[in-house]
Enzyme design. Structure first.
Site, PDB file in Angstrom:
ATOM      1  N   LYS A   1      -0.269  -1.367  -6.689  1.00 59.42           N
ATOM      2  CA  LYS A   1      -1.547  -0.863  -6.184  1.00 59.42           C
ATOM      3  C   LYS A   1      -2.419  -0.531  -7.381  1.00 59.42           C
ATOM      4  O   LYS A   1      -3.025   0.526  -7.478  1.00 59.42           O
ATOM      5  CB  LYS A   1      -1.331   0.366  -5.291  1.00 59.42           C
ATOM      6  CG  LYS A   1      -2.579   0.809  -4.517  1.00 59.42           C
ATOM      7  CD  LYS A   1      -3.144  -0.259  -3.608  1.00 59.42           C
ATOM      8  CE  LYS A   1      -4.394   0.252  -2.902  1.00 59.42           C
ATOM      9  NZ  LYS A   1      -5.092  -0.821  -2.161  1.00 59.42           N
TER      10      LYS A   1
ATOM     11  N   ASP B   1      10.972   2.134  -1.124  1.00 55.83           N
ATOM     12  CA  ASP B   1      11.507   2.934  -0.030  1.00 55.83           C
ATOM     13  C   ASP B   1      10.806   2.588   1.284  1.00 55.83           C
ATOM     14  O   ASP B   1      11.437   2.319   2.310  1.00 55.83           O
ATOM     15  CB  ASP B   1      11.315   4.415  -0.369  1.00 55.83           C
ATOM     16  CG  ASP B   1      12.136   5.343   0.508  1.00 55.83           C
ATOM     17  OD1 ASP B   1      12.896   4.862   1.367  1.00 55.83           O
ATOM     18  OD2 ASP B   1      12.001   6.571   0.348  1.00 55.83           O
TER      19      ASP B   1
END
Length: 351
Positions: A186, A243
């Site tokens: 990101k 995750d």
């Protein structure tokens, strides 16, 4: 005679003990078939222990585990014990002390398992999550507690060593599969850590010219997990991104109940830890309906890590057989089978 390998077993909480019993039964069957010798030592480290003694594990717990070849974990978590207490009191110390910097999460849509997505029958990829640094750091704190200007600061920690080794693992794994790595980032919004991640991953990619490589922003990547899950081979991400993506991928595969994970020290200097992803599921604990496949698949990953690839392959083949058979699927997969019935079918398939 084969050398005995020592396994520390931590059933944990909720359905943990139920699925660990299943994994042990399957391991017994396949180890007898392949003349593999495993020796188990069980520990009661859990939220119940925390409630009774004020700690998830004893003060010397890490040192106790150090002498084992692997750790097999059921699940940790229970109402009344905050998640950060159960996590930081057991799992994270184990992962970090034993340098288990790879969290490996295979994703497959098995024949007979209905994905919630149309046309997702040929999904088969792996999420490689950085497991010991990144967003899950201990750096930060809170000030002005209870006042209107209360403040919380959480620092992310990305190191060149940490990013390099997880990227190298991903590229080496892809080279043994379909030769394609996707990196989650990101860097358009997080201006320091994720551009650094991108730079280091690209440097490691240059060392693996036979592996195709691209980078995707996490928001777009999450959408593509749903829209184009077949395109992926190995997906590598930071602790937080890995995750989240791995749980999303498990849902794409039909049920989090079949999802395994391995917390690996690839150097094998320290024991690695293997656990299903589904958690302790207090709402169904004790009902005998928990899906044991995630724990069984995690046990197969353990066998492979310990050097027993043929035994691991047999366990996965037994999983394929039972999942294909509609009579041996648990409720989360649309079936009516009990935990014990699925376990027995797996053992029979290995017989």
């Amino acid at each position: 005679m084969a050398a005995v390998q020592r396994i520390a077993v931590i059933p944990g909480d909720g359905i943990g003990s139920e699925v660990i019993d299943s994994a042990r039964a399957v391991l017994d069957a396949v180890c007898a078939r392949h003349s593999v010798s495993l020796e188990y030592t069980e520990f009661d480290w859990s939220c119940e222990r925390y409630a009774n003694e004020g700690a998830m594990m004893p003060a010397d717990g890490i040192e106790t585990l150090r002498g084992f070849d692997a750790i097999l974990l059921g699940a940790v978590g229970w109402p009344g014990v905050p998640d950060h207490v159960s996590l930081w009191g057991l799992l994270i110390p184990i992962r970090r002390t034993f340098r288990q910097y790879v969290n490996l999460r295979p994703i497959r849509v098995f024949e007979g398992v209905q994905s919630p997505l149309r046309g997702a029958d040929d999904v088969d990829f792996v999420v490689v999550r950085e497991n010991v640094e990144g967003e899950y750091s201990e750096v930060g704190g809170r000030v002005n507690r209870g006042f209107p200007d209360e403040l919380a600061v959480q620092e992310s920690v990305f190191t060149r060593v940490g990013v390099s080794r997880i990227a190298d693992f991903a590229f080496e794994l892809a080279a043994s599969r379909r030769g394609y790595v996707t990196s989650a980032t990101k860097s358009n919004g997080i201006v320091h850590t994720l551009p650094f991640w991108d730079e280091v991953v690209a440097e490691r990619a240059a060392r693996h010219p036979d592996v195709r490589f691209d980078s995707e922003h996490i928001d777009a990547l999450a959408a593509k997990f749903v829209l184009q899950p077949q395109r992926f081979d190995v997906v590598v991400g930071s602790n937080l991104f890995g995750d989240i993506l791995s749980d999303l991928a498990a849902a794409v595969a039909g049920s989090i109940g079949i999802a395994p994970s391995a917390n690996l020290d690839p150097t094998k200097e320290f024991p690695s830890m293997f656990e299903p992803v589904h958690g302790s599921a207090p709402d169904i604990a004790g009902q005998g309906i928990a899906n044991p496949v995630g724990a069984v698949w995690s046990a197969a990953l353990m066998l492979e890590h310990l050097g027993h690839a043929a035994a691991a392959a047999d366990v996965v083949a037994a999983m394929e057989t039972t999942l294909r058979d509609g009579s041996t699927r648990t409720k989360d997969l649309g079936g009516t089978a009990t935990t014990q019935e699925v376990t027995q079918a797996l053992v029979t398939a290995l017989g």
